[in-house]
Motif scaffolding. Structure first.
Motif, PDB file in Angstrom:
ATOM      1  N   SER A  30      -1.114  10.745 -10.271  1.00 37.61           N
ATOM      2  CA  SER A  30      -0.202  11.028 -11.105  1.00 37.61           C
ATOM      3  C   SER A  30       1.185  10.989 -10.808  1.00 37.61           C
ATOM      4  CB  SER A  30      -0.227  12.203 -12.143  1.00 37.61           C
ATOM      5  OG  SER A  30      -0.151  13.403 -11.327  1.00 37.61           O
ATOM      6  N   CYS A  31       1.473  11.393  -9.541  1.00 41.71           N
ATOM      7  CA  CYS A  31       2.887  11.624  -9.048  1.00 41.71           C
ATOM      8  C   CYS A  31       3.587   9.952  -8.735  1.00 41.71           C
ATOM      9  CB  CYS A  31       2.925  12.328  -7.524  1.00 41.71           C
ATOM     10  SG  CYS A  31       1.884  11.577  -6.453  1.00 41.71           S
ATOM     11  N   THR A  32       2.619   8.973  -8.798  1.00 45.70           N
ATOM     12  CA  THR A  32       3.235   7.559  -8.680  1.00 45.70           C
ATOM     13  C   THR A  32       3.619   7.111 -10.114  1.00 45.70           C
ATOM     14  OG1 THR A  32       1.391   6.744  -8.716  1.00 45.70           O
ATOM     15  CG2 THR A  32       2.304   7.264  -6.503  1.00 45.70           C
ATOM     16  N   HIS A  33       3.118   7.510 -11.328  1.00 39.46           N
ATOM     17  CA  HIS A  33       3.274   7.013 -12.410  1.00 39.46           C
ATOM     18  C   HIS A  33       4.705   7.387 -13.018  1.00 39.46           C
ATOM     19  CE1 HIS A  33      -1.145   7.186 -12.914  1.00 39.46           C
ATOM     20  NE2 HIS A  33      -0.991   6.234 -12.020  1.00 39.46           N
ATOM     21  N   PHE A  34       5.462   6.397 -13.638  1.00 45.42           N
ATOM     22  CA  PHE A  34       6.624   6.568 -14.268  1.00 45.42           C
ATOM     23  C   PHE A  34       6.496   5.889 -15.445  1.00 45.42           C
ATOM     24  CE2 PHE A  34       7.608   6.568  -9.829  1.00 45.42           C
ATOM     25  CZ  PHE A  34       8.278   7.697  -9.667  1.00 45.42           C
ATOM     26  N   GLY A  39       0.695  -1.373  -0.052  1.00 43.00           N
ATOM     27  CA  GLY A  39      -0.033   0.033   0.200  1.00 43.00           C
ATOM     28  C   GLY A  39       0.705   1.144   0.133  1.00 43.00           C
ATOM     29  N   LEU A  40       2.353   1.027   0.116  1.00 40.43           N
ATOM     30  CA  LEU A  40       3.073   2.363   0.175  1.00 40.43           C
ATOM     31  C   LEU A  40       3.607   2.566  -1.101  1.00 40.43           C
ATOM     32  CD1 LEU A  40       4.990   2.104   3.503  1.00 40.43           C
ATOM     33  CD2 LEU A  40       2.699   3.247   2.805  1.00 40.43           C
ATOM     34  N   TYR A  41       3.735   3.763  -2.053  1.00 40.80           N
ATOM     35  CA  TYR A  41       4.153   3.621  -3.197  1.00 40.80           C
ATOM     36  C   TYR A  41       5.092   4.821  -3.351  1.00 40.80           C
ATOM     37  CZ  TYR A  41      -0.137   0.990  -4.813  1.00 40.80           C
ATOM     38  OH  TYR A  41      -0.811   0.177  -5.054  1.00 40.80           O
ATOM     39  N   LEU A  42       6.075   4.538  -4.444  1.00 43.65           N
ATOM     40  CA  LEU A  42       7.104   5.545  -4.627  1.00 43.65           C
ATOM     41  C   LEU A  42       6.504   6.502  -5.436  1.00 43.65           C
ATOM     42  CD1 LEU A  42      10.306   5.719  -4.250  1.00 43.65           C
ATOM     43  CD2 LEU A  42      10.354   4.692  -6.551  1.00 43.65           C
ATOM     44  N   ALA A  43       6.733   7.865  -4.844  1.00 43.50           N
ATOM     45  CA  ALA A  43       6.109   9.165  -5.628  1.00 43.50           C
ATOM     46  C   ALA A  43       7.020  10.066  -5.762  1.00 43.50           C
ATOM     47  CB  ALA A  43       4.920   9.417  -5.032  1.00 43.50           C
ATOM     48  N   LEU A  44       7.130  11.174  -6.629  1.00 43.11           N
ATOM     49  CA  LEU A  44       7.988  12.045  -6.934  1.00 43.11           C
ATOM     50  C   LEU A  44       6.929  13.338  -6.790  1.00 43.11           C
ATOM     51  CD1 LEU A  44      10.564  11.160  -9.393  1.00 43.11           C
ATOM     52  CD2 LEU A  44      10.808  11.148  -7.046  1.00 43.11           C
ATOM     53  N   SER A  45       7.124  14.585  -6.164  1.00 45.53           N
ATOM     54  CA  SER A  45       6.646  15.725  -6.406  1.00 45.53           C
ATOM     55  C   SER A  45       6.859  16.346  -7.737  1.00 45.53           C
ATOM     56  CB  SER A  45       6.925  16.784  -5.322  1.00 45.53           C
ATOM     57  OG  SER A  45       8.295  17.126  -5.481  1.00 45.53           O
ATOM     58  N   HIS A  46       6.137  17.436  -7.950  1.00 37.18           N
ATOM     59  CA  HIS A  46       6.363  18.288  -9.235  1.00 37.18           C
ATOM     60  C   HIS A  46       7.750  18.853  -9.505  1.00 37.18           C
ATOM     61  CE1 HIS A  46       4.880  21.310  -6.808  1.00 37.18           C
ATOM     62  NE2 HIS A  46       5.322  22.281  -7.552  1.00 37.18           N
ATOM     63  N   ARG A  47       8.579  18.679  -8.340  1.00 37.89           N
ATOM     64  CA  ARG A  47       9.818  19.526  -8.256  1.00 37.89           C
ATOM     65  C   ARG A  47      10.967  18.529  -8.144  1.00 37.89           C
ATOM     66  NH1 ARG A  47       9.444  24.054  -3.623  1.00 37.89           N
ATOM     67  NH2 ARG A  47       7.752  25.340  -4.689  1.00 37.89           N
ATOM     68  N   GLY A  48      10.260  16.949  -8.311  1.00 36.74           N
ATOM     69  CA  GLY A  48      11.255  15.793  -8.381  1.00 36.74           C
ATOM     70  C   GLY A  48      11.693  15.271  -6.990  1.00 36.74           C
ATOM     71  N   GLU A  49      11.158  15.764  -6.071  1.00 38.59           N
ATOM     72  CA  GLU A  49      11.386  15.650  -4.682  1.00 38.59           C
ATOM     73  C   GLU A  49      10.455  14.345  -4.236  1.00 38.59           C
ATOM     74  OE1 GLU A  49      10.441  19.021  -2.530  1.00 38.59           O
ATOM     75  OE2 GLU A  49      12.187  19.942  -3.302  1.00 38.59           O
ATOM     76  N   LEU A  50      11.037  13.324  -3.534  1.00 39.82           N
ATOM     77  CA  LEU A  50      10.292  12.324  -2.829  1.00 39.82           C
ATOM     78  C   LEU A  50       9.186  12.586  -1.892  1.00 39.82           C
ATOM     79  CD1 LEU A  50      13.024   9.848  -2.159  1.00 39.82           C
ATOM     80  CD2 LEU A  50      11.470   9.363  -3.805  1.00 39.82           C
TER      81      LEU A  50
END
Length: 71
Positions: A60-64, A38-49
């Motif tokens: 969309s922040c979890t989509h690579f 249930g925990l997903y890797l995600a990046l903000s719009h600035r590229g921060e975790l």
């Protein structure tokens, strides 16, 4: 990824280092923790975790973009 949803770097390999890759129906890839479902890797719009427990799989922040394999 810790149980609190924070991604971190470690010198020693552990179960927290394992991520599950999932191809979504929109052809993007998401990564979730195997040790903490249930925990997903995600990046903000600035590229921060971002913390993995504050995001969902369909945000969309979890989509690579998937890697292309060359043959």
């Amino acid at each position: 990824m810790s149980a609190q949803g924070r991604a971190y770097g470690a010198a020693n390999f552990s179960d927290d280092c394992l991520l599950k890759e999932h191809l979504e129906e929109n052809h993007y890839t998401t990564y979730s923790s195997l040790a903490h479902p249930g925990l997903y890797l995600a990046l903000s719009h600035r590229g921060e975790l971002r913390k993995g427990n504050t995001v969902g799989r369909h945000q969309s922040c979890t989509h690579f973009l998937p890697r292309r394999t060359t043959t």
